[in-house]
Design a protein around this motif. Structure first.
Motif, PDB file in Angstrom:
ATOM      1  N   GLY A  82      25.360   5.221 -29.145  1.00  0.00           N
ATOM      2  CA  GLY A  82      24.201   4.343 -29.200  1.00  0.00           C
ATOM      3  C   GLY A  82      24.387   3.029 -29.936  1.00  0.00           C
ATOM      4  O   GLY A  82      24.070   1.954 -29.378  1.00  0.00           O
ATOM      5  N   THR A 126      12.460  11.238 -33.466  1.00  0.00           N
ATOM      6  CA  THR A 126      12.594  12.448 -34.271  1.00  0.00           C
ATOM      7  C   THR A 126      11.243  12.879 -34.822  1.00  0.00           C
ATOM      8  O   THR A 126      10.910  14.070 -34.830  1.00  0.00           O
ATOM      9  N   VAL A 156      18.758   1.265 -31.565  1.00  0.00           N
ATOM     10  CA  VAL A 156      18.897   2.725 -31.561  1.00  0.00           C
ATOM     11  C   VAL A 156      18.361   3.358 -32.844  1.00  0.00           C
ATOM     12  O   VAL A 156      17.802   4.467 -32.816  1.00  0.00           O
ATOM     13  N   GLY A 157      18.497   2.691 -33.980  1.00  0.00           N
ATOM     14  CA  GLY A 157      17.993   3.247 -35.232  1.00  0.00           C
ATOM     15  C   GLY A 157      16.493   3.419 -35.221  1.00  0.00           C
ATOM     16  O   GLY A 157      15.965   4.459 -35.650  1.00  0.00           O
ATOM     17  N   TRP A 196      19.079   5.034 -23.768  1.00  0.00           N
ATOM     18  CA  TRP A 196      19.222   6.087 -24.777  1.00  0.00           C
ATOM     19  C   TRP A 196      18.965   7.460 -24.171  1.00  0.00           C
ATOM     20  O   TRP A 196      19.719   8.410 -24.383  1.00  0.00           O
ATOM     21  N   ASP A 230      23.994   9.514 -30.599  1.00  0.00           N
ATOM     22  CA  ASP A 230      24.075   8.789 -31.862  1.00  0.00           C
ATOM     23  C   ASP A 230      25.433   8.121 -32.058  1.00  0.00           C
ATOM     24  O   ASP A 230      25.535   7.104 -32.750  1.00  0.00           O
ATOM     25  N   ARG A 235      15.622   6.347 -32.740  1.00  0.00           N
ATOM     26  CA  ARG A 235      15.918   7.673 -33.278  1.00  0.00           C
ATOM     27  C   ARG A 235      14.879   8.072 -34.328  1.00  0.00           C
ATOM     28  O   ARG A 235      14.391   9.195 -34.337  1.00  0.00           O
ATOM     29  N   HIS A 243      21.766  10.828 -23.295  1.00  0.00           N
ATOM     30  CA  HIS A 243      21.599  12.249 -23.609  1.00  0.00           C
ATOM     31  C   HIS A 243      21.726  13.103 -22.355  1.00  0.00           C
ATOM     32  O   HIS A 243      22.480  14.089 -22.334  1.00  0.00           O
ATOM     33  N   ASP A 302      23.094  15.220 -28.523  1.00  0.00           N
ATOM     34  CA  ASP A 302      22.530  14.391 -29.588  1.00  0.00           C
ATOM     35  C   ASP A 302      23.629  13.634 -30.334  1.00  0.00           C
ATOM     36  O   ASP A 302      23.472  12.462 -30.696  1.00  0.00           O
ATOM     37  N   ARG A 338      29.091  18.111 -35.391  1.00  0.00           N
ATOM     38  CA  ARG A 338      29.590  17.132 -36.367  1.00  0.00           C
ATOM     39  C   ARG A 338      30.548  17.783 -37.362  1.00  0.00           C
ATOM     40  O   ARG A 338      31.567  17.181 -37.741  1.00  0.00           O
TER      41      ARG A 338
END
Length: 345
Positions: free
Chosen positions: A258, A273, A265-266, A164, A255, A269, A168, A251, A307
């Motif tokens: 991932g 965070t 990954v969830g 992960w 996401d 994250r 990045h 980022d 996004r």
């Protein structure tokens, strides 16, 4: 080796102090350390194809090397980087007009100690970074002890977490190697700040403002915000736009890629965070004064921008951002993606 021209800063002292303050990090055996180094290198190499497939960015192979470092290695690398970035400013301050006044007033050893303290604090926080100013094409740094420390602290799957992090940081390597003009553009902005500096007033006004900011907790921004002139603030705003783009883009890639390759990954994250907000009063204060709160905002705001544009126009259209400096988003456009779409697309 650090830049010998930077007489205002004793870089050797900065590296010595920074390395000592950073410490060694978590305890691992030689076998464990070797396994972590190998896994991080493999993860970074694996990430190259994943980033290319997701973003469509083509980065030349075998250009910027992957370097797995300890905290002392990170301190040395960033002292070298700071010396390069600050060289135009130092040259301006130590030019023919004010050669000894500035050097004696600030003191290279005092400044070196201050820089060392900053590097020592950050050396325990950074998981990795891309150094775009390392000749000839930059280098990717992965700080192994910090990665191990955080994966243990968060109690996440270590193999998933390492990949992960690599996703990045490898995204940053792809950003710069696929966009060869970007590093020179950022360095040019530093030259712009140097050209706007008035050495005669820096000590009388700048240092006084810094002292007042530290005393008052630097309310409303970092130390850079306190000492910047209006002209310098314009440059800082442009650089902020670029950095928000780079961090937010990375980022989004993390996401986006991932879930297909990192089963947990969830969980990672969510926990990471929460950790980004800082722990403890001292840590939060230092983050604010050093501008690290603004760094966290760059991740958040930049990701929202990326996004929004990708959702509206698609990744191929978004990639126009990498074509030329004029296509980079301003700080205002980061907060208003529609304005960037209207101007560029």
């Amino acid at each position: 080796m650090t830049n010998p021209r930077s007489g205002m800063v004793d870089w050797d002292l900065a590296v010595s102090i920074g390395s000592r303050l950073a410490g060694d990090g978590p305890s691992v055996t030689w076998t464990e350390a070797a396994a972590v180094v190998e896994e991080l290198r493999d993860g970074a190499n694996r990430s190259t194809g994943l980033v290319r497939e997701f973003t469509g960015l083509e980065a030349a192979a075998n250009t910027a090397p992957i370097v797995v470092v300890d905290r002392a290695g990170w301190v040395q690398a960033n002292a070298d980087g700071f010396a390069t970035i600050l060289a135009p400013i130092v040259d301006k301050l130590t030019g023919d007009k004010t050669p000894s006044r500035v050097a004696h007033a600030v003191g290279s050893r005092i400044t070196g100690a201050e820089v060392g303290g900053l590097l020592g604090f950050l050396a325990g926080k950074v998981l990795g970074q891309f150094d775009p100013f390392f000749a000839p094409s930059g280098r990717l740094l992965l700080v192994a002890p910090n990665i191990v420390h955080v994966e243990r602290e968060l109690e996440v799957d270590p193999h998933d977490f390492r990949l992960w992090v690599c996703l990045h940081e490898e995204t940053h390597r792809v950003q710069f190697t696929a966009t060869p003009w970007l590093a020179d553009h950022l360095l040019g902005e530093m030259h712009g700040i140097a050209d706007s500096i008035e050495p005669s007033g820096l000590l009388d006004e700048g240092l006084g403002k810094i002292a007042a900011a530290l005393k008052g907790g630097a309310r409303g921004g970092s130390l850079l915000d306190v000492v910047s002139t209006p002209e310098q603030k314009e440059i800082v705003d442009r650089v902020t736009g670029v950095m928000s783009l780079l961090e937010g883009h990375a980022d989004v890639v993390m996401d986006g890629v991932g879930p297909s390759v990192i089963p947990t990954v969830g969980d990672i994250r969510r926990k990471f965070t929460k950790r980004r907000k800082g722990v403890g009063v001292l840590d939060r204060t230092l983050r604010r004064v050093l501008g690290l709160d603004a760094k966290m905002a760059q991740y958040r705001d930049g990701a929202i921008f990326v996004r929004a544009v990708v959702d509206k126009a698609g990744m191929d259209e978004f990639n126009a951002v990498w074509e030329r400096p004029d296509n980079l988003p301003t700080k205002a456009e980061i907060a208003d993606p529609a304005a960037w779409i209207s101007r560029v697309l």
